[in-house]
Design a protein around this motif. Structure first.
Motif, PDB file in Angstrom:
ATOM      1  N   UNK A   1       0.847  -1.200   0.000  1.00 52.10           N
ATOM      2  CA  UNK A   1       0.000   0.000   0.000  1.00 52.10           C
ATOM      3  C   UNK A   1       0.878   1.243   0.000  1.00 52.10           C
ATOM      4  N   UNK A   2       0.424   2.242  -0.727  1.00 53.45           N
ATOM      5  CA  UNK A   2       1.182   3.488  -0.824  1.00 53.45           C
ATOM      6  C   UNK A   2       1.368   4.107   0.561  1.00 53.45           C
ATOM      7  N   UNK A   3       2.588   4.608   0.799  1.00 55.39           N
ATOM      8  CA  UNK A   3       2.895   5.248   2.064  1.00 55.39           C
ATOM      9  C   UNK A   3       3.488   4.322   3.103  1.00 55.39           C
TER      10      UNK A   3
ATOM     11  N   UNK B   1       9.015   0.445  -4.940  1.00 54.05           N
ATOM     12  CA  UNK B   1       9.382   1.506  -5.876  1.00 54.05           C
ATOM     13  C   UNK B   1      10.852   1.442  -6.262  1.00 54.05           C
ATOM     14  N   UNK B   2      11.710   1.006  -5.340  1.00 51.52           N
ATOM     15  CA  UNK B   2      13.141   0.936  -5.633  1.00 51.52           C
ATOM     16  C   UNK B   2      13.440  -0.091  -6.725  1.00 51.52           C
TER      17      UNK B   2
END
Length: 435
Positions: A310-312, A320-321
């Motif tokens: 989940x984002x955040x 994301x990396x």
């Protein structure tokens, strides 16, 4: 919806009661729903995936929805969602479509046939080649495949509840709905009453022709030995056979109302056609393509080791990396994937002594009419082979080969080629469930 162009792949409601227990064993599993849109060229486009987890109370769920994307973060998340759906689908395929709906449900019919039909009974003769090796392969499955700690528990995301899930879905099983026309409609139907929503449906198009050929052969065979409904009603062996199947073999469902009474020729024909269909064509369609379609685990994982981030959250930052590394880490371990590959390869092989639909020897009878009707069956299957080859060559039928250019041949009868075959990628519908 009104144009019948929205389809659903539904692994949601039946899985939800089990998800918490599954995830308690270190697996990351959702219950899923996928909606697909029927495009004008008859191909299906995924529209949306819903992935659900149990909520804080028994009656609530926590759901996330994912939409298709072709680039960026959205594309990676869509790929992850598809991986979780294929894990659901892989388990349902092995535990329900394959084990339950072919191997398991046929076994009581085989046992009752051995116990209640003499070897001279015509129906015993009709069914005998369709029962070859099934009891043996089922015994091996119970020792290696579906046993506690066995291969399916080690590979599928359902783990130790695999057979419990299969048993739970047996409660919904109905023999009469395994007749192909009824299976396609989910209501009793004669093949002539089935019109496919779109003709470019390889399993449906090829299957209905195979079904009709089997039914014609069974009808022709039965009318040689049964002249009217009373001859079925007063056949003590058939009545004992049917009683054992209903009351003992499938005794848990004995009082359900869908069972045939077995008092007419048409009921006998429908029963025998369905049984031969399950043992031959249905099993061939769900078994022998497993390596071709599922032999590369990154394309069709059988379980996932990570939830979708989940984002955040720190997990989203890790994603994301390096999205590709995150996906690889989501897949099962090397041993589990290798075991899964080996399983699909073994299951997808034809035996070297395979006898294919329409190819059985008729040395058990000198009845000229039976031999003539069987040749008619053989000829019909060879005509179906020609039609399948033509369909697979038709560029307008996009689903026959798909983007991978792999022709659909899992319902190719193989009747015209009588030489010994076997191995991976062999063509033909074996008479019986032998793997």
């Amino acid at each position: 919806m009104e144009q019948w162009r929205i389809f659903i792949l539904d692994h949601h409601d039946y899985l939800m009661p089990f998800v918490s227990r599954i995830n308690a064993n270190g697996v990351c599993a959702y219950a899923s729903r996928t909606l697909l849109f029927l495009r004008s060229n008859a191909t299906l486009k995924p529209l949306v995936i819903e992935l659900s987890l149990p909520g804080f109370s028994r009656r609530t769920t926590s759901s996330r929805v994912f939409l298709p994307a072709s680039q960026g973060t959205g594309a990676a998340l869509w790929q992850f969602a598809k991986a979780h759906v294929t894990a659901n689908d892989s388990a349902h395929h092995q535990l329900v479509s394959h084990w339950l709906h072919t191997h398991a449900v046929v076994e009581p019919f085989i046992i009752a046939s051995r116990r209640q039909l003499s070897v001279m009974h015509p129906i015993h003769r009709l069914l005998h080649p369709h029962f070859k090796d099934t009891m043996h392969i089922n015994a091996l499955a119970r020792n290696l495949l579906i046993n506690a700690g066995g291969i399916l528990e080690q590979t599928l995301f359902t783990g130790e509840i695999s057979m419990e899930l299969s048993s739970e879905l047996y409660k919904e099983w109905r023999f009469n709905e395994q007749a192909l026309p009824a299976d396609l409609l989910k209501s009793p139907a004669h093949p002539s009453g089935v019109e496919l929503l779109f003709p470019d449906y390889p399993y449906g198009a090829d299957g209905l022709e195979i079904w009709q050929a089997i039914k014609t052969w069974v009808t022709d065979f039965c009318t040689v030995f049964y002249k009217d409904d009373d001859s079925v009603r007063y056949d003590v062996e058939i009545q004992a056979w049917w009683s054992e199947i209903r009351n003992i073999g499938h005794g848990d469902k004995a009082h359900e109302q869908w069972w045939f009474n077995m008092t007419t020729i048409s009921e006998l024909v429908e029963t025998l056609t369905t049984l031969i269909w399950i043992a031959s064509a249905l099993h061939a369609s769900v078994n022998y393509g497993q390596h071709a379609y599922a032999g590369y685990p990154p394309n069709r994982p059988v379980q996932c080791q990570r939830f979708i981030p989940r984002e955040g959250t720190p997990l989203f930052a890790e994603f994301l990396r390096d999205p590709d590394k995150f996906y690889v880490d989501m897949l099962p371990g090397r041993f589990q994937m290798t075991l899964g590959i080996a399983l699909t390869e073994v299951l997808s092989r034809h035996t070297s002594d395979e006898v294919y639909l329409g190819c059985r020897p008729l040395n058990w009878t000198d009845n000229k009419e039976v031999k003539q009707k069987f040749k008619k069956f053989n000829d019909a299957l060879q005509e179906i082979e020609k039609k399948i080859v033509q369909r697979n060559r038709n560029p307008e039928l996009k689903n026959r080969c798909g983007p991978a250019k792999m022709p659909y041949k899992f319902l190719y009868p193989g009747t015209s080629n009588t030489r010994a075959r076997g191995g991976l990628g062999a063509e033909g519908i074996p008479n019986s469930i032998s793997l």
